[in-house]
Design a protein around this motif. Structure first.
Motif, mmCIF file in Angstrom:
data_model
loop_
_atom_site.group_PDB
_atom_site.id
_atom_site.type_symbol
_atom_site.label_atom_id
_atom_site.label_comp_id
_atom_site.label_asym_id
_atom_site.label_seq_id
_atom_site.Cartn_x
_atom_site.Cartn_y
_atom_site.Cartn_z
ATOM 1 N N MET A 302 47.184 30.835 25.042
ATOM 2 C CA MET A 302 47.450 29.701 25.932
ATOM 3 C C MET A 302 46.378 28.623 25.751
ATOM 4 O O MET A 302 46.662 27.427 25.797
ATOM 5 C CB MET A 302 47.461 30.217 27.368
ATOM 6 C CG MET A 302 47.930 29.224 28.395
ATOM 7 S SD MET A 302 47.950 30.053 29.993
ATOM 8 C CE MET A 302 48.029 28.641 31.071
ATOM 9 N N LEU A 303 45.142 29.060 25.522
ATOM 10 C CA LEU A 303 44.057 28.094 25.289
ATOM 11 C C LEU A 303 44.347 27.219 24.077
ATOM 12 O O LEU A 303 44.202 25.994 24.126
ATOM 13 C CB LEU A 303 42.724 28.834 25.064
ATOM 14 C CG LEU A 303 41.914 29.223 26.291
ATOM 15 C CD1 LEU A 303 40.667 29.983 25.872
ATOM 16 C CD2 LEU A 303 41.508 28.008 27.122
ATOM 17 N N SER A 304 44.791 27.864 22.971
ATOM 18 C CA SER A 304 45.042 27.079 21.762
ATOM 19 C C SER A 304 46.243 26.153 21.962
ATOM 20 O O SER A 304 46.281 25.033 21.435
ATOM 21 C CB SER A 304 45.247 27.986 20.546
ATOM 22 O OG SER A 304 46.210 28.955 20.836
ATOM 23 N N ASN A 305 47.215 26.585 22.773
ATOM 24 C CA ASN A 305 48.352 25.727 23.129
ATOM 25 C C ASN A 305 47.906 24.462 23.836
ATOM 26 O O ASN A 305 48.357 23.355 23.548
ATOM 27 C CB ASN A 305 49.276 26.477 24.106
ATOM 28 C CG ASN A 305 50.512 26.996 23.418
ATOM 29 O OD1 ASN A 305 50.717 26.728 22.246
ATOM 30 N ND2 ASN A 305 51.310 27.734 24.141
ATOM 31 N N LEU A 306 47.002 24.660 24.808
ATOM 32 C CA LEU A 306 46.496 23.516 25.593
ATOM 33 C C LEU A 306 45.784 22.518 24.702
ATOM 34 O O LEU A 306 45.981 21.304 24.821
ATOM 35 C CB LEU A 306 45.508 24.002 26.666
ATOM 36 C CG LEU A 306 46.056 24.892 27.772
ATOM 37 C CD1 LEU A 306 44.930 25.314 28.702
ATOM 38 C CD2 LEU A 306 47.138 24.173 28.558
ATOM 39 N N TYR A 320 38.663 20.314 30.112
ATOM 40 C CA TYR A 320 38.109 21.059 31.258
ATOM 41 C C TYR A 320 38.808 20.708 32.567
ATOM 42 O O TYR A 320 38.919 21.540 33.469
ATOM 43 C CB TYR A 320 36.587 20.867 31.350
ATOM 44 C CG TYR A 320 35.897 21.634 30.249
ATOM 45 C CD1 TYR A 320 35.767 23.024 30.316
ATOM 46 C CD2 TYR A 320 35.449 20.997 29.089
ATOM 47 C CE1 TYR A 320 35.193 23.752 29.286
ATOM 48 C CE2 TYR A 320 34.871 21.712 28.049
ATOM 49 C CZ TYR A 320 34.748 23.095 28.152
ATOM 50 O OH TYR A 320 34.203 23.822 27.133
ATOM 51 N N ASP A 321 39.334 19.486 32.648
ATOM 52 C CA ASP A 321 40.128 19.121 33.841
ATOM 53 C C ASP A 321 41.378 19.993 33.902
ATOM 54 O O ASP A 321 41.772 20.464 34.972
ATOM 55 C CB ASP A 321 40.553 17.640 33.779
ATOM 56 C CG ASP A 321 39.353 16.697 33.804
ATOM 57 O OD1 ASP A 321 38.300 17.131 34.314
ATOM 58 O OD2 ASP A 321 39.454 15.560 33.307
ATOM 59 N N GLU A 325 42.699 22.757 36.601
ATOM 60 C CA GLU A 325 44.003 22.549 37.238
ATOM 61 C C GLU A 325 44.894 23.794 37.151
ATOM 62 O O GLU A 325 45.710 24.046 38.037
ATOM 63 C CB GLU A 325 44.695 21.340 36.587
ATOM 64 C CG GLU A 325 46.079 20.987 37.114
ATOM 65 C CD GLU A 325 46.131 20.590 38.589
ATOM 66 O OE1 GLU A 325 47.238 20.512 39.125
ATOM 67 O OE2 GLU A 325 45.058 20.385 39.223
ATOM 68 N N ILE A 326 44.718 24.601 36.093
ATOM 69 C CA ILE A 326 45.592 25.770 35.893
ATOM 70 C C ILE A 326 45.592 26.717 37.103
ATOM 71 O O ILE A 326 46.665 27.076 37.598
ATOM 72 C CB ILE A 326 45.236 26.515 34.578
ATOM 73 C CG1 ILE A 326 45.760 25.702 33.398
ATOM 74 C CG2 ILE A 326 45.822 27.922 34.544
ATOM 75 C CD1 ILE A 326 45.274 26.163 32.045
ATOM 76 N N PRO A 327 44.416 27.118 37.633
ATOM 77 C CA PRO A 327 44.454 28.014 38.802
ATOM 78 C C PRO A 327 45.148 27.382 40.013
ATOM 79 O O PRO A 327 45.753 28.093 40.816
ATOM 80 C CB PRO A 327 42.971 28.274 39.106
ATOM 81 C CG PRO A 327 42.225 27.894 37.882
ATOM 82 C CD PRO A 327 43.041 26.865 37.171
ATOM 83 N N ALA A 350 50.151 22.006 34.248
ATOM 84 C CA ALA A 350 48.762 21.582 34.522
ATOM 85 C C ALA A 350 48.386 20.403 33.635
ATOM 86 O O ALA A 350 47.741 19.442 34.093
ATOM 87 C CB ALA A 350 47.806 22.757 34.289
ATOM 88 N N VAL A 351 48.791 20.446 32.372
ATOM 89 C CA VAL A 351 48.519 19.325 31.450
ATOM 90 C C VAL A 351 49.167 18.051 31.990
ATOM 91 O O VAL A 351 48.531 16.990 32.051
ATOM 92 C CB VAL A 351 49.042 19.638 30.019
ATOM 93 C CG1 VAL A 351 49.023 18.397 29.147
ATOM 94 C CG2 VAL A 351 48.203 20.744 29.383
ATOM 95 N N LEU A 352 50.431 18.147 32.397
ATOM 96 C CA LEU A 352 51.146 16.970 32.934
ATOM 97 C C LEU A 352 50.459 16.414 34.177
ATOM 98 O O LEU A 352 50.286 15.202 34.319
ATOM 99 C CB LEU A 352 52.584 17.351 33.302
ATOM 100 C CG LEU A 352 53.635 17.288 32.197
ATOM 101 C CD1 LEU A 352 54.999 17.677 32.757
ATOM 102 C CD2 LEU A 352 53.719 15.893 31.590
ATOM 103 N N ASN A 353 50.076 17.321 35.087
ATOM 104 C CA ASN A 353 49.408 16.884 36.322
ATOM 105 C C ASN A 353 48.157 16.067 36.016
ATOM 106 O O ASN A 353 47.892 15.033 36.646
ATOM 107 C CB ASN A 353 49.024 18.087 37.191
ATOM 108 C CG ASN A 353 50.224 18.738 37.857
ATOM 109 O OD1 ASN A 353 51.361 18.301 37.674
ATOM 110 N ND2 ASN A 353 49.988 19.791 38.628
ATOM 111 N N VAL A 354 47.380 16.542 35.028
ATOM 112 C CA VAL A 354 46.123 15.858 34.675
ATOM 113 C C VAL A 354 46.418 14.529 33.973
ATOM 114 O O VAL A 354 45.849 13.491 34.306
ATOM 115 C CB VAL A 354 45.234 16.774 33.797
ATOM 116 C CG1 VAL A 354 44.078 15.992 33.188
ATOM 117 C CG2 VAL A 354 44.699 17.943 34.637
#
Length: 464
Positions: A302-306, A320-321, A325-327, A350-354
């Protein structure tokens, strides 16, 4: 009591390190040696191997399974199965799930490890019953995660319910490497209080503690552990088979496996590892330790996806934002474990939210599915405000989601009848319609080529 070993090199190890790109041809020459080891089982199918075989390797996954079965004369073969999702990303009707289980066992699978991304046991019922009916071994895997709802009592009670469901064994599936040694000791002891079923532990080396976690788990009574041959071990894969065999040697947990034979097997896979490093298929980054896994509870994949999602959006500085946001998103979504497909859904949201600078300004189709109950029930309720914002006045599903899905098998059969060459083709198509269609066309083109060549050879051999 001797601890048993499930070998993952033919499935999870190469899935975790080289994106599931090991071919059947690469596997077959070493099977005879692997069959002599005395493994509890060899995990060789399911998970992402099915999709990757069709999509990238242009191989029939069913054909792979039959070839592996023919080679493994003395060893049980094991697969990973995502409950009502089977090996895809949506829920399927019961008749499709039942048929998939039937065909998996008929083609050579002995043990089916069945899990659900929410640990919603209702989503496992059909697969477990089908495995029982086909005289296969049904193992239920609990996706391990952290959070105040996931108490030892919760795990113990869930283990009791799993035994009642008709499972033959239970697996702790620690996909993100979150289980640390002393917690493993407590968890295994609690599970042992809740059930008489054999307990297996599956973890990843991502956070660097996995081998120590296995040691404490085995001392606490864990019966079976998942390991990978050393060339494809550690990092985001499992601890090394040879290391764990040596660890327990001469103790009451001695595996009895032969290190000389294991060394020969490791020698076979080593050039593959070197080739994968050279070609860039194996990224040295995934072979290290990433302690951030424990801080953010994010699985390695999931980290590499992000990272790649942020790269695409030219927003790598927001990494890092997003991790913070993920939790928060996970909490809004009822605190599910982060495992396929929930990890991708939570991560993307979480990516979209940020990136949008406002939470849930845009909600993905998959997030809406989660919040409308299409994937099942989470351990905690969804955040009602977020749910309202995402699905409006839609009435959420509260029953087992598959109860709402009419039988699909006949429809799939009809759609592929002109391409069908074996019963199993309908299942490949049901799970991955576009990918399977491309594969069927490729298969036909190859067969035509072979026929043409054969005709040419025949004409040359017997001139008229």
């Amino acid at each position: 009591m001797a601890v048993k070993i499930t070998e993952t090199i033919l499935r999870d190890a190469h899935q975790s390190l080289i994106a599931t790109r090991m071919t059947t041809e690469q596997m077959l020459p070493i099977i005879e040696k692997m069959d002599k080891v005395g493994y509890h089982s060899v995990e060789c199918w399911g998970g992402a191997t099915f999709d990757a075989s069709l999509r990238f390797l242009k191989e029939d996954p069913w054909e792979r399974l039959r070839k592996l079965r023919a080679g493994f004369k003395n060893t049980k073969l094991q697969m990973l199965f995502r409950g009502q999702n089977i090996l895809g990303y949506n829920h399927y009707s019961d008749d499709v799930v039942e048929y998939f289980v039937q065909k998996s066992i008929a083609n050579g699978i002995d043990i089916i490890r069945i899990f659900d991304c929410f640990n919603d046991l209702r989503n496992l019922q059909t697969a477990v019953k089908a495995a029982n009916k086909e005289k296969g071994h049904a193992q239920i895997a609990l996706a391990y995660t952290l959070g105040d709802a996931y108490t030892l009592d919760y795990w113990k009670e869930t283990a009791r319910r799993i035994e009642e469901m008709g499972a033959d064994s239970l697996c702790i599936k620690d996909m993100a490497g979150l289980l640390v040694p002393y917690e493993a000791d407590k968890l295994v002891k609690a599970l042992k209080e809740g059930t008489k079923l054999p307990i297996q532990l599956h973890t990843h080396y991502t956070s660097g503690v996995a081998a120590m976690t296995y040691l404490k788990a085995v001392e606490a009574g864990c019966d079976i552990i998942d390991t990978a041959m050393s060339p494809f071990s550690m990092g985001t894969s499992q601890p090394a088979t040879e290391v764990m065999v040596e660890t327990f040697k001469g103790t009451e947990y001695d595996t009895g496996l032969d290190q000389n034979l294991l060394a020969e097997i490791a020698n076979y896979f080593r050039p593959m590892q070197e080739e994968a490093l050279k070609s860039g298929l194996l990224n040295p980054k995934v072979m290290g330790v990433d302690i951030k896994t424990l801080l953010y509870q994010v699985p390695g994949g999931m980290l590499s996806n992000l990272v790649s999602q942020l790269k695409e959006a030219k927003a790598e500085d927001k990494f890092y934002d997003v991790l913070k946001e993920i939790p928060e998103v996970r909490k809004d979504f009822g605190e599910p474990p982060l495992v396929t497909p929930s990890s991708q859904i939570v991560g993307t949201q979480a990516v979209l939210n940020v990136l949008q600078g406002e939470r849930y300004k845009m909600v993905t189709k998959e997030s809406k599915k989660v919040l409308s109950g299409e994937f099942g029930q989470t351990i905690k309720p969804f955040n009602p405000e977020v749910q309202k914002k995402a699905i409006g006045d839609v009435e959420p599903i509260t029953c087992r989601p598959a109860d709402k899905i009419a039988p699909q098998l006949a429809k799939f059969e009809e759609e592929i009848k002109e391409w069908k060459q074996q019963d199993e083709d309908v299942l490949s198509y049901a799970l991955f319609p576009q990918v399977a269609m491309e594969f069927f066309k490729h298969r036909q083109a190859q067969q035509t080529k072979v026929d043409v060549n054969a005709a040419d050879t025949k004409n040359k051999a017997y001139p008229v």
